[in-house]
Design a protein around this motif. Structure first.
Motif, PDB file in Angstrom:
ATOM      1  N   THR A   1      -2.756  -7.370   0.130  1.00 45.03           N
ATOM      2  CA  THR A   1      -2.349  -6.003   0.644  1.00 45.03           C
ATOM      3  C   THR A   1      -3.177  -5.114   0.532  1.00 45.03           C
ATOM      4  OG1 THR A   1      -0.039  -6.580   0.676  1.00 45.03           O
ATOM      5  CG2 THR A   1      -0.542  -4.252   0.980  1.00 45.03           C
ATOM      6  N   GLU A   2      -3.973  -4.648   1.437  1.00 41.20           N
ATOM      7  CA  GLU A   2      -5.092  -3.464   1.444  1.00 41.20           C
ATOM      8  C   GLU A   2      -4.337  -2.417   1.698  1.00 41.20           C
ATOM      9  OE1 GLU A   2      -8.487  -4.674   3.688  1.00 41.20           O
ATOM     10  OE2 GLU A   2      -9.220  -6.245   2.138  1.00 41.20           O
ATOM     11  N   CYS A   3      -4.324  -1.281   0.881  1.00 47.44           N
ATOM     12  CA  CYS A   3      -3.677  -0.081   0.866  1.00 47.44           C
ATOM     13  C   CYS A   3      -4.955   1.029   1.220  1.00 47.44           C
ATOM     14  CB  CYS A   3      -3.059   0.339  -0.282  1.00 47.44           C
ATOM     15  SG  CYS A   3      -1.817  -0.862  -0.799  1.00 47.44           S
ATOM     16  N   SER A   4      -4.690   1.909   2.192  1.00 45.74           N
ATOM     17  CA  SER A   4      -5.571   2.685   2.759  1.00 45.74           C
ATOM     18  C   SER A   4      -5.096   4.174   2.958  1.00 45.74           C
ATOM     19  CB  SER A   4      -6.317   2.387   4.002  1.00 45.74           C
ATOM     20  OG  SER A   4      -7.076   1.094   4.006  1.00 45.74           O
ATOM     21  N   TRP A   5      -5.844   5.162   2.257  1.00 46.97           N
ATOM     22  CA  TRP A   5      -5.064   6.450   2.127  1.00 46.97           C
ATOM     23  C   TRP A   5      -4.963   6.989   3.677  1.00 46.97           C
ATOM     24  CZ3 TRP A   5      -8.409  11.392   1.730  1.00 46.97           C
ATOM     25  CH2 TRP A   5      -7.653  12.458   1.591  1.00 46.97           C
ATOM     26  N   THR A   6      -3.945   7.728   4.078  1.00 42.32           N
ATOM     27  CA  THR A   6      -3.996   8.195   5.205  1.00 42.32           C
ATOM     28  C   THR A   6      -4.836   9.300   5.801  1.00 42.32           C
ATOM     29  OG1 THR A   6      -1.712   9.480   4.843  1.00 42.32           O
ATOM     30  CG2 THR A   6      -1.591   7.299   5.588  1.00 42.32           C
ATOM     31  N   ASN A   7      -5.528   9.838   4.769  1.00 40.39           N
ATOM     32  CA  ASN A   7      -6.356  11.005   5.084  1.00 40.39           C
ATOM     33  C   ASN A   7      -5.495  11.976   5.550  1.00 40.39           C
ATOM     34  OD1 ASN A   7      -8.973   9.894   4.499  1.00 40.39           O
ATOM     35  ND2 ASN A   7      -8.708   8.650   6.299  1.00 40.39           N
ATOM     36  N   LYS A   8      -4.269  12.216   5.529  1.00 44.96           N
ATOM     37  CA  LYS A   8      -3.300  13.638   5.680  1.00 44.96           C
ATOM     38  C   LYS A   8      -3.737  14.694   4.577  1.00 44.96           C
ATOM     39  CE  LYS A   8       0.470  11.362   7.351  1.00 44.96           C
ATOM     40  NZ  LYS A   8       1.934  11.007   7.285  1.00 44.96           N
TER      41      LYS A   8
ATOM     42  N   ARG B   1      -5.395  -4.795 -15.269  1.00 45.75           N
ATOM     43  CA  ARG B   1      -3.952  -4.956 -15.044  1.00 45.75           C
ATOM     44  C   ARG B   1      -3.162  -3.769 -14.700  1.00 45.75           C
ATOM     45  NH1 ARG B   1      -1.419  -6.656 -20.331  1.00 45.75           N
ATOM     46  NH2 ARG B   1      -2.068  -8.892 -19.734  1.00 45.75           N
ATOM     47  N   LYS B   2      -3.572  -2.673 -15.327  1.00 43.08           N
ATOM     48  CA  LYS B   2      -2.820  -1.409 -14.920  1.00 43.08           C
ATOM     49  C   LYS B   2      -3.098  -0.864 -13.578  1.00 43.08           C
ATOM     50  CE  LYS B   2      -2.929   3.556 -15.706  1.00 43.08           C
ATOM     51  NZ  LYS B   2      -3.502   4.565 -15.407  1.00 43.08           N
ATOM     52  N   ARG B   3      -4.400  -1.254 -13.079  1.00 43.36           N
ATOM     53  CA  ARG B   3      -4.842  -0.792 -11.565  1.00 43.36           C
ATOM     54  C   ARG B   3      -4.200  -1.737 -10.712  1.00 43.36           C
ATOM     55  NH1 ARG B   3     -10.450  -0.378 -13.099  1.00 43.36           N
ATOM     56  NH2 ARG B   3     -10.372   1.817 -14.471  1.00 43.36           N
ATOM     57  N   HIS B   4      -4.061  -3.178 -11.145  1.00 44.04           N
ATOM     58  CA  HIS B   4      -3.922  -4.168  -9.908  1.00 44.04           C
ATOM     59  C   HIS B   4      -2.631  -4.956 -10.081  1.00 44.04           C
ATOM     60  CE1 HIS B   4      -7.563  -2.499  -8.980  1.00 44.04           C
ATOM     61  NE2 HIS B   4      -8.264  -3.027 -10.242  1.00 44.04           N
ATOM     62  N   LEU B   5      -1.916  -4.983 -11.433  1.00 45.95           N
ATOM     63  CA  LEU B   5      -0.597  -5.710 -11.251  1.00 45.95           C
ATOM     64  C   LEU B   5       0.412  -5.013 -10.498  1.00 45.95           C
ATOM     65  CD1 LEU B   5       0.065  -8.324 -12.652  1.00 45.95           C
ATOM     66  CD2 LEU B   5       0.961  -7.031 -14.665  1.00 45.95           C
ATOM     67  N   ALA B   6       1.086  -5.914  -9.748  1.00 47.42           N
ATOM     68  CA  ALA B   6       2.487  -5.481  -9.215  1.00 47.42           C
ATOM     69  C   ALA B   6       3.446  -6.453  -8.959  1.00 47.42           C
ATOM     70  CB  ALA B   6       1.779  -5.321  -7.593  1.00 47.42           C
ATOM     71  N   PRO B   7       4.689  -5.687  -8.638  1.00 50.68           N
ATOM     72  CA  PRO B   7       5.675  -6.767  -8.796  1.00 50.68           C
ATOM     73  C   PRO B   7       5.849  -8.087  -7.823  1.00 50.68           C
ATOM     74  CG  PRO B   7       6.525  -4.663  -8.534  1.00 50.68           C
ATOM     75  CD  PRO B   7       5.124  -4.616  -8.549  1.00 50.68           C
ATOM     76  N   ARG B   8       5.885  -9.166  -8.515  1.00 50.36           N
ATOM     77  CA  ARG B   8       6.044 -10.719  -7.940  1.00 50.36           C
ATOM     78  C   ARG B   8       6.493 -10.535  -6.364  1.00 50.36           C
ATOM     79  NH1 ARG B   8       6.271 -16.697  -9.972  1.00 50.36           N
ATOM     80  NH2 ARG B   8       5.796 -17.855  -7.886  1.00 50.36           N
ATOM     81  N   ASN B   9       7.737 -10.249  -6.319  1.00 48.00           N
ATOM     82  CA  ASN B   9       8.537 -10.223  -5.156  1.00 48.00           C
ATOM     83  C   ASN B   9       8.603  -9.142  -4.299  1.00 48.00           C
ATOM     84  OD1 ASN B   9       9.239 -12.865  -5.875  1.00 48.00           O
ATOM     85  ND2 ASN B   9      11.115 -11.882  -7.297  1.00 48.00           N
ATOM     86  N   ALA B  10       7.467  -7.952  -4.526  1.00 51.18           N
ATOM     87  CA  ALA B  10       7.526  -7.089  -3.827  1.00 51.18           C
ATOM     88  C   ALA B  10       7.070  -7.128  -2.264  1.00 51.18           C
ATOM     89  CB  ALA B  10       6.422  -5.974  -4.387  1.00 51.18           C
ATOM     90  N   LYS B  11       7.374  -6.292  -1.406  1.00 51.83           N
ATOM     91  CA  LYS B  11       6.946  -6.264  -0.089  1.00 51.83           C
ATOM     92  C   LYS B  11       5.748  -5.555  -0.127  1.00 51.83           C
ATOM     93  CE  LYS B  11       8.753  -5.535   4.649  1.00 51.83           C
ATOM     94  NZ  LYS B  11       9.700  -4.962   5.472  1.00 51.83           N
ATOM     95  N   GLY B  12       4.753  -5.846   0.313  1.00 48.60           N
ATOM     96  CA  GLY B  12       3.472  -5.139   0.327  1.00 48.60           C
ATOM     97  C   GLY B  12       3.354  -4.246   1.744  1.00 48.60           C
ATOM     98  N   ASP B  13       4.309  -3.309   1.888  1.00 48.54           N
ATOM     99  CA  ASP B  13       4.161  -2.675   2.937  1.00 48.54           C
ATOM    100  C   ASP B  13       3.571  -1.215   2.559  1.00 48.54           C
ATOM    101  OD1 ASP B  13       6.315  -1.555   1.751  1.00 48.54           O
ATOM    102  OD2 ASP B  13       7.918  -2.037   3.158  1.00 48.54           O
ATOM    103  N   ASN B  14       3.631  -0.255   3.789  1.00 52.37           N
ATOM    104  CA  ASN B  14       3.107   0.964   3.403  1.00 52.37           C
ATOM    105  C   ASN B  14       4.124   1.906   2.439  1.00 52.37           C
ATOM    106  OD1 ASN B  14       1.625   0.610   5.934  1.00 52.37           O
ATOM    107  ND2 ASN B  14       2.918   2.138   7.041  1.00 52.37           N
ATOM    108  N   ASN B  15       5.219   1.690   2.358  1.00 55.17           N
ATOM    109  CA  ASN B  15       6.148   2.234   1.022  1.00 55.17           C
ATOM    110  C   ASN B  15       5.627   1.482  -0.209  1.00 55.17           C
ATOM    111  OD1 ASN B  15       7.460   3.937   2.783  1.00 55.17           O
ATOM    112  ND2 ASN B  15       9.359   2.315   3.160  1.00 55.17           N
TER     113      ASN B  15
END
Length: 154
Positions: A111-118, A37-51
């Motif tokens: 939404t799969e998030c990937s580190w930008t490797n910066k 839950r800590k790692r994976h729960l997110a707001p229901r209405n969130a927009k899964g974008d880069n931000n």
């Protein structure tokens, strides 16, 4: 169904998960639903974008042994629906190394998030988002998800 969770403010109904390579061996076995839950729960209405990816990973202090976490996947669904994958909403997923994997019967928005490797260090890691609709495969203990193994198209 929405509910408030003490570790995160607001109403939530999405799961976030990083899977491939996040956990293995003992770490996967010692995870709990609270960890999931800590790692994976997110707001229901969130927009899964880069931000969204960058903010959620940063706010939850999700790192990979003190470095920027490579990947994290958010599954947008009510908590009960995801829990049900470990019960009647999923089927046993055969795997030679794990006998507690279950594949969802239904598709989930991810939404799969990937580190930008910066050249960054936590908490200043930035991420890109990739939205998909896929089946999820979870490791379950006592009929609760404890690890997101992967997602598959069919």
């Amino acid at each position: 169904m929405s509910g408030a969770y003490p570790s995160v403010t607001g109403s939530f109904s999405a799961f976030l998960c990083s899977c491939v390579g996040e956990e293995s061996g003992i770490e996967a076995l010692t995870s709990t639903f609270a960890d999931f839950r800590k790692r994976h729960l997110a707001p229901r209405n969130a927009k899964g974008d880069n931000n969204f990816c960058t903010a959620q990973i940063r706010n939850r202090n999700l790192t990979d042994h003190g470095s920027c976490k490579q990947r994290n996947t958010f599954i947008f669904s009510d908590e009960d629906v995801v829990i049900n994958v470990c019960r009647t909403g999923g089927s046993h997923y055969p795997d030679k190394q794990h006998n507690n994997l279950y594949k969802s019967n239904d598709l989930f928005n991810l939404t799969e998030c990937s580190w930008t490797n910066k050249p960054e260090e936590p908490p200043n890691c930035s991420y890109t988002a990739d939205m998909k609709t896929r089946f999820i495969i979870l490791a379950c203990i006592k009929k609760l998800p404890v690890h997101f193994q992967k997602s598959v198209p069919n």
